[in-house]
Design a protein around this motif. Structure first.
Motif, PDB file in Angstrom:
ATOM      1  N   SER A   1      41.713 -11.436 -44.998  1.00 54.80           N
ATOM      2  CA  SER A   1      41.458 -10.448 -46.046  1.00 54.80           C
ATOM      3  C   SER A   1      40.153 -10.711 -46.794  1.00 54.80           C
ATOM      4  O   SER A   1      39.558  -9.795 -47.364  1.00 54.80           O
ATOM      5  N   ARG A   2      39.673 -11.975 -46.781  1.00 51.78           N
ATOM      6  CA  ARG A   2      38.414 -12.327 -47.438  1.00 51.78           C
ATOM      7  C   ARG A   2      37.327 -12.708 -46.443  1.00 51.78           C
ATOM      8  O   ARG A   2      36.299 -13.229 -46.823  1.00 51.78           O
ATOM      9  N   GLY A   3      37.571 -12.466 -45.160  1.00 46.72           N
ATOM     10  CA  GLY A   3      36.525 -12.706 -44.185  1.00 46.72           C
ATOM     11  C   GLY A   3      36.861 -13.725 -43.125  1.00 46.72           C
ATOM     12  O   GLY A   3      38.029 -13.968 -42.804  1.00 46.72           O
ATOM     13  N   LEU A   4      35.796 -14.330 -42.609  1.00 45.89           N
ATOM     14  CA  LEU A   4      35.901 -15.175 -41.438  1.00 45.89           C
ATOM     15  C   LEU A   4      34.798 -16.226 -41.448  1.00 45.89           C
ATOM     16  O   LEU A   4      33.686 -15.946 -41.902  1.00 45.89           O
ATOM     17  N   VAL A   5      35.113 -17.407 -40.951  1.00 45.13           N
ATOM     18  CA  VAL A   5      34.089 -18.402 -40.649  1.00 45.13           C
ATOM     19  C   VAL A   5      34.137 -18.586 -39.134  1.00 45.13           C
ATOM     20  O   VAL A   5      35.161 -18.998 -38.582  1.00 45.13           O
TER      21      VAL A   5
ATOM     22  N   ARG B   1      38.238  -9.236 -30.635  1.00 40.33           N
ATOM     23  CA  ARG B   1      36.913  -9.163 -31.246  1.00 40.33           C
ATOM     24  C   ARG B   1      36.973  -9.923 -32.567  1.00 40.33           C
ATOM     25  O   ARG B   1      38.029 -10.083 -33.155  1.00 40.33           O
ATOM     26  N   LEU B   2      35.828 -10.413 -33.015  1.00 37.28           N
ATOM     27  CA  LEU B   2      35.803 -11.184 -34.267  1.00 37.28           C
ATOM     28  C   LEU B   2      36.403 -10.394 -35.430  1.00 37.28           C
ATOM     29  O   LEU B   2      37.125 -10.939 -36.251  1.00 37.28           O
ATOM     30  N   ARG B   3      36.092  -9.123 -35.493  1.00 41.81           N
ATOM     31  CA  ARG B   3      36.615  -8.289 -36.593  1.00 41.81           C
ATOM     32  C   ARG B   3      38.147  -8.315 -36.645  1.00 41.81           C
ATOM     33  O   ARG B   3      38.737  -8.207 -37.705  1.00 41.81           O
ATOM     34  N   GLU B   4      38.760  -8.441 -35.499  1.00 42.73           N
ATOM     35  CA  GLU B   4      40.219  -8.389 -35.407  1.00 42.73           C
ATOM     36  C   GLU B   4      40.901  -9.644 -35.942  1.00 42.73           C
ATOM     37  O   GLU B   4      42.094  -9.608 -36.257  1.00 42.73           O
ATOM     38  N   ILE B   5      40.181 -10.738 -36.021  1.00 51.75           N
ATOM     39  CA  ILE B   5      40.821 -11.968 -36.480  1.00 51.75           C
ATOM     40  C   ILE B   5      40.409 -12.362 -37.887  1.00 51.75           C
ATOM     41  O   ILE B   5      40.842 -13.376 -38.394  1.00 51.75           O
ATOM     42  N   ALA B   6      39.563 -11.545 -38.528  1.00 52.15           N
ATOM     43  CA  ALA B   6      39.133 -11.850 -39.894  1.00 52.15           C
ATOM     44  C   ALA B   6      40.317 -11.761 -40.851  1.00 52.15           C
ATOM     45  O   ALA B   6      41.221 -10.951 -40.670  1.00 52.15           O
TER      46      ALA B   6
ATOM     47  N   ALA C   1      27.632 -22.447 -37.639  1.00 53.78           N
ATOM     48  CA  ALA C   1      28.715 -21.791 -38.360  1.00 53.78           C
ATOM     49  C   ALA C   1      28.143 -20.690 -39.233  1.00 53.78           C
ATOM     50  O   ALA C   1      27.058 -20.831 -39.800  1.00 53.78           O
ATOM     51  N   VAL C   2      28.898 -19.605 -39.348  1.00 53.47           N
ATOM     52  CA  VAL C   2      28.499 -18.500 -40.199  1.00 53.47           C
ATOM     53  C   VAL C   2      29.729 -18.022 -40.967  1.00 53.47           C
ATOM     54  O   VAL C   2      30.818 -17.917 -40.406  1.00 53.47           O
ATOM     55  N   HIS C   3      29.538 -17.803 -42.263  1.00 50.33           N
ATOM     56  CA  HIS C   3      30.594 -17.276 -43.120  1.00 50.33           C
ATOM     57  C   HIS C   3      30.345 -15.778 -43.260  1.00 50.33           C
ATOM     58  O   HIS C   3      29.268 -15.367 -43.701  1.00 50.33           O
ATOM     59  N   LEU C   4      31.319 -14.964 -42.861  1.00 51.55           N
ATOM     60  CA  LEU C   4      31.204 -13.512 -42.892  1.00 51.55           C
ATOM     61  C   LEU C   4      32.224 -12.932 -43.862  1.00 51.55           C
ATOM     62  O   LEU C   4      33.370 -13.385 -43.914  1.00 51.55           O
ATOM     63  N   ASN C   5      31.809 -11.922 -44.625  1.00 49.92           N
ATOM     64  CA  ASN C   5      32.749 -11.270 -45.529  1.00 49.92           C
ATOM     65  C   ASN C   5      33.612 -10.286 -44.739  1.00 49.92           C
ATOM     66  O   ASN C   5      33.422 -10.125 -43.532  1.00 49.92           O
ATOM     67  N   PRO C   6      34.559  -9.587 -45.381  1.00 51.22           N
ATOM     68  CA  PRO C   6      35.434  -8.673 -44.633  1.00 51.22           C
ATOM     69  C   PRO C   6      34.681  -7.546 -43.905  1.00 51.22           C
ATOM     70  O   PRO C   6      35.167  -7.025 -42.913  1.00 51.22           O
ATOM     71  N   GLU C   7      33.500  -7.206 -44.382  1.00 46.93           N
ATOM     72  CA  GLU C   7      32.688  -6.174 -43.726  1.00 46.93           C
ATOM     73  C   GLU C   7      31.798  -6.774 -42.640  1.00 46.93           C
ATOM     74  O   GLU C   7      30.937  -6.096 -42.089  1.00 46.93           O
ATOM     75  N   MET C   8      31.958  -8.053 -42.368  1.00 48.48           N
ATOM     76  CA  MET C   8      31.218  -8.800 -41.356  1.00 48.48           C
ATOM     77  C   MET C   8      29.734  -8.954 -41.699  1.00 48.48           C
ATOM     78  O   MET C   8      28.881  -9.063 -40.831  1.00 48.48           O
ATOM     79  N   LYS C   9      29.448  -9.021 -42.988  1.00 55.79           N
ATOM     80  CA  LYS C   9      28.099  -9.327 -43.460  1.00 55.79           C
ATOM     81  C   LYS C   9      27.997 -10.823 -43.676  1.00 55.79           C
ATOM     82  O   LYS C   9      28.901 -11.450 -44.234  1.00 55.79           O
ATOM     83  N   ARG C  10      26.883 -11.385 -43.253  1.00 52.08           N
ATOM     84  CA  ARG C  10      26.663 -12.833 -43.350  1.00 52.08           C
ATOM     85  C   ARG C  10      26.499 -13.259 -44.808  1.00 52.08           C
ATOM     86  O   ARG C  10      25.666 -12.735 -45.530  1.00 52.08           O
ATOM     87  N   LEU C  11      27.297 -14.245 -45.217  1.00 50.85           N
ATOM     88  CA  LEU C  11      27.211 -14.799 -46.563  1.00 50.85           C
ATOM     89  C   LEU C  11      26.489 -16.149 -46.566  1.00 50.85           C
ATOM     90  O   LEU C  11      25.779 -16.466 -47.516  1.00 50.85           O
ATOM     91  N   ALA C  12      26.701 -16.928 -45.521  1.00 52.90           N
ATOM     92  CA  ALA C  12      26.084 -18.258 -45.432  1.00 52.90           C
ATOM     93  C   ALA C  12      26.141 -18.722 -43.985  1.00 52.90           C
ATOM     94  O   ALA C  12      26.915 -18.210 -43.185  1.00 52.90           O
ATOM     95  N   GLY C  13      25.319 -19.709 -43.680  1.00 55.89           N
ATOM     96  CA  GLY C  13      25.325 -20.264 -42.333  1.00 55.89           C
ATOM     97  C   GLY C  13      24.785 -21.680 -42.336  1.00 55.89           C
ATOM     98  O   GLY C  13      24.134 -22.111 -43.290  1.00 55.89           O
ATOM     99  N   ILE C  14      25.074 -22.400 -41.246  1.00 57.62           N
ATOM    100  CA  ILE C  14      24.620 -23.779 -41.116  1.00 57.62           C
ATOM    101  C   ILE C  14      24.527 -24.121 -39.629  1.00 57.62           C
ATOM    102  O   ILE C  14      25.290 -23.604 -38.815  1.00 57.62           O
ATOM    103  N   ARG C  15      23.581 -24.975 -39.296  1.00 55.83           N
ATOM    104  CA  ARG C  15      23.431 -25.515 -37.935  1.00 55.83           C
ATOM    105  C   ARG C  15      23.578 -27.033 -38.050  1.00 55.83           C
ATOM    106  O   ARG C  15      22.917 -27.665 -38.863  1.00 55.83           O
ATOM    107  N   ILE C  16      24.431 -27.606 -37.195  1.00 56.16           N
ATOM    108  CA  ILE C  16      24.739 -29.031 -37.266  1.00 56.16           C
ATOM    109  C   ILE C  16      24.644 -29.647 -35.871  1.00 56.16           C
ATOM    110  O   ILE C  16      25.251 -29.135 -34.927  1.00 56.16           O
ATOM    111  N   GLY C  17      23.924 -30.745 -35.756  1.00 52.94           N
ATOM    112  CA  GLY C  17      23.852 -31.487 -34.501  1.00 52.94           C
ATOM    113  C   GLY C  17      25.017 -32.447 -34.385  1.00 52.94           C
ATOM    114  O   GLY C  17      25.336 -33.158 -35.344  1.00 52.94           O
ATOM    115  N   LEU C  18      25.658 -32.472 -33.225  1.00 52.64           N
ATOM    116  CA  LEU C  18      26.802 -33.355 -33.021  1.00 52.64           C
ATOM    117  C   LEU C  18      26.402 -34.806 -32.752  1.00 52.64           C
ATOM    118  O   LEU C  18      27.258 -35.686 -32.733  1.00 52.64           O
TER     119      LEU C  18
END
Length: 148
Positions: A24-28, A17-22, A109-126
């Protein structure tokens, strides 16, 4: 965009699960839409920034929808993921992580803090030739963001 409780498959076929791979300061988490680059390409292209983020306590994961299994579970991607710890490659096997989906040939892409709260996000076309620079800039901003 992401269902944090959905089961994801690592290239070695372990469930996670995403929480398992975060870190100490979160996950992108970066959702790769259908028709995006293959897993080994993303690991190779973003290994350096994945290592920098990991050193800062933020882990990076590229998540592919289940219909793109060949982009994550092919031999080269499995070997790349095994050889390099960061970034991670994940496959949304049960279809829950992509509840709202990611557009084909795009990244979300979404930047999540350790509590899995959204801090920032972006949508990019390839299709845009500047997509790699845009994603790198977003990832660098996540690394230096001290709000989490």
């Amino acid at each position: 965009m992401f269902d944090l409780e959905g089961a994801l498959l690592l290239p070695d076929r372990r469930l996670m699960r995403l929480r398992e791979i975060a870190g100490s300061r979160g996950l992108v988490a970066v959702g790769v839409g259908r028709g995006g680059e293959r897993g080994f390409q993303m690991v190779h292209r973003f290994h350096d920034v994945g290592e920098q983020l990991a050193a800062a306590g933020i882990h990076l994961a590229f998540i592919y929808p289940r219909e793109s299994a060949r982009h994550v579970l092919d031999a080269i991607s499995v070997a790349s993921a095994r050889f390099r710890c960061h970034p991670r490659l994940l496959l949304d096997m049960d279809g829950r992580c992509f509840a709202q989906g990611v557009w084909p040939r795009s990244l979300e892409a979404v930047h999540l803090n350790p509590e899995m709260k959204r801090l920032a996000g972006i949508r990019i076309g390839l299709q845009d030739t500047t997509w790699e620079g845009e994603l790198r800039a977003f990832l660098t901003d996540c690394e230096i963001d001290t709000s989490c």
